[in-house]
Design a protein around this motif. Structure first.
Motif, mmCIF file in Angstrom:
data_model
loop_
_atom_site.group_PDB
_atom_site.id
_atom_site.type_symbol
_atom_site.label_atom_id
_atom_site.label_comp_id
_atom_site.label_asym_id
_atom_site.label_seq_id
_atom_site.Cartn_x
_atom_site.Cartn_y
_atom_site.Cartn_z
ATOM 1 N N VAL A 129 -47.492 -52.668 30.813
ATOM 2 C CA VAL A 129 -48.626 -52.830 29.900
ATOM 3 C C VAL A 129 -49.877 -53.350 30.598
ATOM 4 O O VAL A 129 -50.949 -53.409 29.986
ATOM 5 C CB VAL A 129 -48.270 -53.771 28.726
ATOM 6 C CG1 VAL A 129 -47.201 -53.152 27.837
ATOM 7 C CG2 VAL A 129 -47.811 -55.132 29.238
ATOM 8 N N TRP A 130 -49.758 -53.725 31.882
ATOM 9 C CA TRP A 130 -50.919 -54.247 32.584
ATOM 10 C C TRP A 130 -51.393 -53.270 33.663
ATOM 11 O O TRP A 130 -52.135 -52.357 33.362
ATOM 12 C CB TRP A 130 -50.627 -55.654 33.136
ATOM 13 C CG TRP A 130 -50.509 -56.673 32.032
ATOM 14 C CD1 TRP A 130 -50.851 -56.499 30.710
ATOM 15 C CD2 TRP A 130 -50.011 -58.003 32.141
ATOM 16 N NE1 TRP A 130 -50.589 -57.645 29.998
ATOM 17 C CE2 TRP A 130 -50.085 -58.581 30.825
ATOM 18 C CE3 TRP A 130 -49.512 -58.777 33.181
ATOM 19 C CZ2 TRP A 130 -49.680 -59.898 30.567
ATOM 20 C CZ3 TRP A 130 -49.109 -60.088 32.922
ATOM 21 C CH2 TRP A 130 -49.191 -60.632 31.636
ATOM 22 N N SER A 131 -50.974 -53.418 34.894
ATOM 23 C CA SER A 131 -51.577 -52.631 35.973
ATOM 24 C C SER A 131 -51.380 -51.130 35.808
ATOM 25 O O SER A 131 -52.186 -50.330 36.287
ATOM 26 C CB SER A 131 -51.016 -53.081 37.332
ATOM 27 O OG SER A 131 -49.636 -52.800 37.431
ATOM 28 N N LYS A 132 -50.299 -50.704 35.130
ATOM 29 C CA LYS A 132 -50.066 -49.283 34.899
ATOM 30 C C LYS A 132 -50.000 -48.962 33.410
ATOM 31 O O LYS A 132 -49.450 -47.933 33.000
ATOM 32 C CB LYS A 132 -48.784 -48.827 35.608
ATOM 33 C CG LYS A 132 -48.872 -48.939 37.128
ATOM 34 C CD LYS A 132 -47.639 -48.396 37.815
ATOM 35 C CE LYS A 132 -47.768 -48.523 39.343
ATOM 36 N NZ LYS A 132 -46.565 -48.015 40.041
ATOM 37 N N GLY A 133 -50.561 -49.845 32.607
ATOM 38 C CA GLY A 133 -50.585 -49.612 31.176
ATOM 39 C C GLY A 133 -51.497 -48.454 30.807
ATOM 40 O O GLY A 133 -52.367 -48.061 31.575
ATOM 41 N N ALA A 350 -54.806 -55.556 22.482
ATOM 42 C CA ALA A 350 -55.483 -55.504 23.778
ATOM 43 C C ALA A 350 -54.620 -54.926 24.888
ATOM 44 O O ALA A 350 -55.113 -54.213 25.756
ATOM 45 C CB ALA A 350 -55.958 -56.903 24.169
ATOM 46 N N ASP A 351 -53.313 -55.263 24.879
ATOM 47 C CA ASP A 351 -52.462 -54.804 25.983
ATOM 48 C C ASP A 351 -51.170 -54.120 25.543
ATOM 49 O O ASP A 351 -50.344 -53.752 26.376
ATOM 50 C CB ASP A 351 -52.144 -55.961 26.936
ATOM 51 C CG ASP A 351 -51.394 -57.102 26.256
ATOM 52 O OD1 ASP A 351 -51.136 -57.027 25.039
ATOM 53 O OD2 ASP A 351 -51.074 -58.091 26.954
ATOM 54 N N PRO A 385 -50.964 -64.432 28.398
ATOM 55 C CA PRO A 385 -52.409 -64.657 28.572
ATOM 56 C C PRO A 385 -53.152 -64.265 27.295
ATOM 57 O O PRO A 385 -52.665 -63.430 26.518
ATOM 58 C CB PRO A 385 -52.783 -63.730 29.727
ATOM 59 C CG PRO A 385 -51.505 -63.337 30.378
ATOM 60 C CD PRO A 385 -50.446 -63.416 29.335
ATOM 61 N N ALA A 386 -54.296 -64.853 27.072
ATOM 62 C CA ALA A 386 -55.120 -64.446 25.937
ATOM 63 C C ALA A 386 -55.381 -62.946 26.014
ATOM 64 O O ALA A 386 -55.444 -62.367 27.102
ATOM 65 C CB ALA A 386 -56.434 -65.217 25.955
ATOM 66 N N GLU A 387 -55.540 -62.319 24.864
ATOM 67 C CA GLU A 387 -55.696 -60.863 24.848
ATOM 68 C C GLU A 387 -56.909 -60.403 25.666
ATOM 69 O O GLU A 387 -56.856 -59.379 26.348
ATOM 70 C CB GLU A 387 -55.802 -60.361 23.409
ATOM 71 C CG GLU A 387 -54.486 -60.457 22.646
ATOM 72 C CD GLU A 387 -54.442 -59.518 21.455
ATOM 73 O OE1 GLU A 387 -54.652 -58.297 21.627
ATOM 74 O OE2 GLU A 387 -54.195 -60.007 20.341
ATOM 75 N N ALA A 388 -57.976 -61.175 25.601
ATOM 76 C CA ALA A 388 -59.170 -60.792 26.374
ATOM 77 C C ALA A 388 -58.880 -60.798 27.864
ATOM 78 O O ALA A 388 -59.347 -59.931 28.610
ATOM 79 C CB ALA A 388 -60.318 -61.739 26.043
ATOM 80 N N ASP A 389 -58.084 -61.764 28.318
ATOM 81 C CA ASP A 389 -57.731 -61.831 29.734
ATOM 82 C C ASP A 389 -56.746 -60.729 30.099
ATOM 83 O O ASP A 389 -56.837 -60.127 31.177
ATOM 84 C CB ASP A 389 -57.130 -63.197 30.061
ATOM 85 C CG ASP A 389 -58.138 -64.328 29.909
ATOM 86 O OD1 ASP A 389 -59.330 -64.067 30.089
ATOM 87 O OD2 ASP A 389 -57.717 -65.453 29.597
#
Length: 395
Positions: A129-133, A350-351, A385-389
């Motif tokens: 969900v992050w670097s390859k989301g 967000a993520d 982490p917060a959604e914005a981050d």
């Protein structure tokens, strides 16, 4: 004219009746059934129970929910073949499932390329969900980051300064070690990591691993192995005295899939994440536990929770969506709230990570079986982490 009118009315009635009949809404499910049956068989029971509950309650706005399942054999290539078949031949409106992180990443990329909605169940790598989301991929289970944050918080309280790590040499293990190191060193800048062992998944040489770790003289050990590898490591390490007078922090070891096979050989005092089904006293879990036991004459495993919550989440998304078009499913999934046996969760807009949490506690042996004691439940909301981050971590 009377006969013609009667015939026309009859045909109109038949047409109206056929249109009102419930249709099937098909979702595809892919998992490593032959590769890890200890987890995936309870997982299958969980999602099958959820499907029956959903359809008994009226389905998806009156339509029947149908799950078409495939085995990926623990191989990304097989998972992609299954996904193509499910989408092109079976006409599924979304894909769900997978266990191994490398398989989940492959399916996530397939979803991105083919513009298909994918709800991942088990893959834990943060990259999902992050670097390859991507816009098309959502994830249910608490990630490596979530579990590492919980474990690192407990690890930071230990006097240990010298750490060694043992983890399977693929995406999940690599990701778990990396994020645990980052979070522990942030909380305790004085710690150092003095050794790493990377056995191949499912093929651990436990004796060699134990010997290599012992040679580094660590104060504490991070373990990320699971399944048969965990059993071998615990028994060989115990025989060699590897864990004597050393703290051990361990991902997943408190899950009954992995703790139960050890029986009285289960480690004691390890700090773990897991699923103490026998000690959770909440109405939502009690209702799930009672229903599961009544249906299967067995107790649930963590896989049972994942399978059940996965299909309940898919049904919630389908019910909320304006249609089964991918764009509508994505819009419905962002920020959706879902009830689970662990309580309500949200899929963050967000993520695309759900806020499902984990239990953190210690291992012990009671009545000849490994159990979790002194455990608490931590929501993903507590540590994510917060959604914005988090949004900044995505491509």
């Amino acid at each position: 004219m009377t006969r013609l009118s009667t015939l026309a009315a009859l045909l109109l009635g038949l047409s109206t009746t056929s249109q009102s009949l419930a249709a099937d809404i098909k979702i595809g499910e892919i998992n490593s059934y032959s590769g890890l049956p200890a987890f995936t068989e309870p997982y299958r029971k969980g999602w099958q129970m959820a499907v029956d509950e959903i359809n008994a309650a009226g389905g998806i706005r009156g339509d029947t929910l149908v799950v078409i399942s495939r085995d990926d054999n623990g191989k990304p290539g097989d998972a992609i073949t299954a996904a193509n078949e499910l989408v092109a031949r079976e006409g599924v409106v979304m894909l769900t499932g997978s266990f191994f992180s490398n398989v989940g990443l492959a399916l996530g990329d397939f979803a991105r390329q083919k513009k298909v909605f994918y709800l991942a169940g088990e893959p834990l790598t943060d990259a999902m969900v992050w670097s390859k989301g991507n816009d098309y991929t959502f994830r249910l289970r608490p990630s490596n980051y979530v579990q590492a944050a919980m474990l690192a918080e407990e690890a930071a309280k230990l006097p240990a300064k010298r750490w060694a790590t043992i983890a399977p040499n693929y995406e999940y293990g690599q990701s778990a070690v990396a994020v645990f190191k980052e979070l522990l060193k942030k909380a305790r800048p004085d710690v150092e990591f003095v050794g790493e062992q990377w056995p191949p998944q499912g093929k651990i040489d436990a004796g060699s691993v134990a010997q290599a770790v012992e040679a580094t003289k660590p104060d504490a050990i991070l373990n990320v192995t699971f399944g048969a590898d965990l059993v071998k490591l615990v028994r060989e390490g115990t025989t060699r005295g590897l864990f004597r007078d050393r703290a051990v922090v361990s991902f997943l070891t408190g899950e009954p899939e992995y703790l139960d096979p050890l029986q009285a050989d289960a480690p004691q005092g390890w700090i773990v994440t897991g699923y103490p089904w026998y000690g959770i006293d909440t109405p939502a879990h009690k209702a799930f536990l009672d229903a599961y036991k009544a249906r299967y004459n067995d107790y649930p495993r963590l896989g049972s929770i994942v399978g059940y919550a996965l299909v309940k989440s898919a049904a919630a998304i389908l019910t909320k969506a304006k249609s089964t078009d991918t764009a509508d499913l994505i819009a419905a999934a962002r920020g959706i709230a879902v009830d689970t046996p662990f309580g309500p969760i949200t899929f963050r807009a967000a993520d695309h990570q759900s806020t499902l949490g984990a239990f953190v506690g210690k291992t012990a042996v009671r009545d000849g079986k490994g159990v979790m004691v002194d455990f608490t439940y931590r929501s993903g909301n507590d540590v994510l982490p917060a959604e914005a981050d988090a949004a900044k971590l995505r491509p």
